[in-house]
Design an enzyme around this catalytic site. Structure first.
Site, PDB file in Angstrom:
ATOM      1  N   GLU A  99       0.809  -1.216   0.000  1.00 60.09           N
ATOM      2  CA  GLU A  99       0.000   0.000   0.000  1.00 60.09           C
ATOM      3  C   GLU A  99       0.847   1.273   0.000  1.00 60.09           C
ATOM      4  OE1 GLU A  99      -2.930  -0.348   3.122  1.00 60.09           O
ATOM      5  OE2 GLU A  99      -4.145  -1.730   1.938  1.00 60.09           O
ATOM      6  N   GLU A 119      -5.813  -8.720  -0.530  1.00 63.34           N
ATOM      7  CA  GLU A 119      -6.554  -8.605   0.730  1.00 63.34           C
ATOM      8  C   GLU A 119      -8.002  -8.295   0.401  1.00 63.34           C
ATOM      9  OE1 GLU A 119      -5.200  -5.643   3.446  1.00 63.34           O
ATOM     10  OE2 GLU A 119      -3.138  -6.403   3.542  1.00 63.34           O
TER      11      GLU A 119
END
Length: 344
Positions: free
Chosen positions: A123, A268
Site C-alpha cells: 500500500e 486482501e
C-alpha cells in the site's frame, strides 16, 4: 528474441506470457492473510499452519520474512505470498547485493517452502501520509528483487510484484471508466509496465466494507455483501456485487496505464465482525462465505476467470490500528472459529 507475426517479443515478455498461460484460472483460488499484530495469538506458527491445513486453506500471505513462520511452512505445500516490508525498501532499492542477500536469506534458504509471489511493499502511495516516503524505492526494489529471483533460477516459479490499495483510483464508476488519479500516475505507470514485461500480476487490496462505510447513502449494504440482485451500470452491464465493480474499475485503470495483459490478484479482502453498526459476525460470515463462492466466477470484464483472492485475515489482531482493523479475523486470536466457513 522471439518473433510472432510482424512483432518481435523480448525474452522477458515471452517468459511473462508463458507464465500467464500456465496459470489455472478455472477454479477458485482462495488464500488467507496471516498477521501477527496481536496478543493471545498462537505462540508457535506451526499451530497456525496446522489451522490452515485443518481448514483446507492452501495459500497464505505474510507481511515480512518471519523465520519461524517460514520454517513452519516448510514441507506444508501451502503456497505463499512473502512480503518485503516497507521499511526494507530503501536498502533493497539502493543495492543489488542487498536484494541478493534478502533473497538468499528469506527464499533460497527455505527450499521446501512454496513461494508464489514476493510482494515488494504494501500500500505504498504518494497520496498516503503513512507510506509516501517509500514511493521512490518501490520500482528499483522490484527490479532488484526480480533480478535476484531470476539469478537464483526461480524466475519461472516466483513472481515479483507490489501490493496497492484502491485509494489510487480517481474514477471507479462506471467500472469501464476506471482510471488512476493523476497524482499517482507517475508512480504507478512504470510499475505497471514492469509487471507487463515480467508477466507478474498486480496485487490489489480491495475492501467493499470501506467503500460502503464511506458512502452508505449511495451503496446498498446487500450489494456490498454479495446478497443483492446487483445493479445495471451506465453502458448496460449488470454488476452483481460491489467487489466485482471495484475489481473491474482497477482492471480498466491498469489497462489505461499500459498493462492490458496484467492480471490482478486480490491480495486482501474481508469484512470485520465488530467495530461499527454493520461490522457484525453475521455480516463477516456472509461476506467471506460469498467471496469464496463468487471468486470462482470472474467479473464482467474477465468472465469465467476465477479470481485469486486472499481473505484478510486469519486471526483477530488487537494491536492493529485503526481499531476497526482488529476484528477482521475469520478466527478469534486464539484460533477458535467465529462462524462456520468452508474452503473446500
Amino acid at each position: 528474441m522471439a518473433v510472432t507475426g510482424n512483432r518481435i517479443i523480448s525474452p522477458m515478455v515471452l517468459l511473462g506470457l508463458l507464465i500467464m498461460a500456465s496459470m489455472d484460472f478455472s477454479v477458485a483460488q482462495i488464500g488467507v492473510c496471516y498477521g501477527r499484530n496481536g496478543n493471545g495469538l498462537p505462540s508457535n506458527p506451526s499451530q497456525v499452519v496446522a489451522l490452515y491445513n485443518q481448514n483446507n486453506i492452501r495459500r497464505m500471505r505474510i507481511y515480512d520474512p518471519h523465520q519461524p513462520t517460514l520454517q513452519a511452512l516448510s514441507g506444508s505445500n501451502i503456497e505463499l505470498i512473502l512480503g518485503v516490508p516497507n521499511a526494507d525498501l530503501q536498502s533493497i532499492a539502493s543495492s543489488q547485493a542487498n536484494a541478493n542477500t534478502w533473497v538468499q536469506n528469506n527464499v533460497r534458504n527455505h527450499p521446501n517452502v512454496r513461494f508464489r509471489y514476493i510482494a515488494v511493499g504494501n500500500e505504498v502511495s504518494p497520496i498516503r501520509q503513512d507510506t509516501s516516503q517509500y514511493v521512490n524505492f518501490v520500482l528499483p526494489a522490484l527490479q532488484n528483487i526480480n533480478n535476484a529471483i531470476s539469478a537464483a533460477g526461480l524466475g519461472t516459479r516466483i513472481r515479483v510484484s507490489t501490493s496497492i490499495d484502491t485509494g489510487v483510483l480517481g474514477t471507479s464508476y462506471p467500472p469501464a471508466d476506471g482510471a488512476f488519479r493523476s497524482d499517482v500516475n507517475g508512480f504507478l505507470n512504470p510499475i505497471i509496465r514492469f509487471l507487463a514485461n515480467s508477466g507478474a500480476p498486480l496485487l490489489v487490496n480491495i475492501y467493499p466494507y470501506f467503500s460502503y462505510i464511506d458512502n452508505p447513502r449511495d451503496i446498498n449494504l446487500q450489494y456490498a455483501l454479495f446478497t443483492s440482485d446487483g445493479i445495471v451500470v451506465p453502458g448496460g452491464v449488470r454488476y452483481q456485487n460491489l467487489f466485482y465493480a471495484i475489481l473491474d474499475a482497477m482492471y480498466a485503470a491498469v489497462e489505461r496505464s499500459g498493462g492490458p495483459n496484467v492480471e490482478i490478484v486480490v491480495s486482501e479482502s474481508g469484512w470485520p465482525s465488530a467495530g461499527s453498526s454493520v461490522a457484525t459476525v453475521e455480516n463477516s460470515r456472509l461476506y467471506n462465505t460469498n467471496l469464496i463462492r463468487r471468486a470462482r466466477d470472474g467479473t464482467p470484464r474477465r468472465p469465467g476467470r476465477a479470481i485469486e483472492t486472499y481473505i484478510f485475515s486469519m486471526l483477530d489482531e488487537d494491536q492493529r490500528n485503526p481499531e476497526i482493523e482488529r476484528n477482521f479475523g475469520i478466527f478469534r486470536s486464539n484460533g477458535q472459529n467465529k462462524y462456520p466457513i468452508s474452503f473446500n
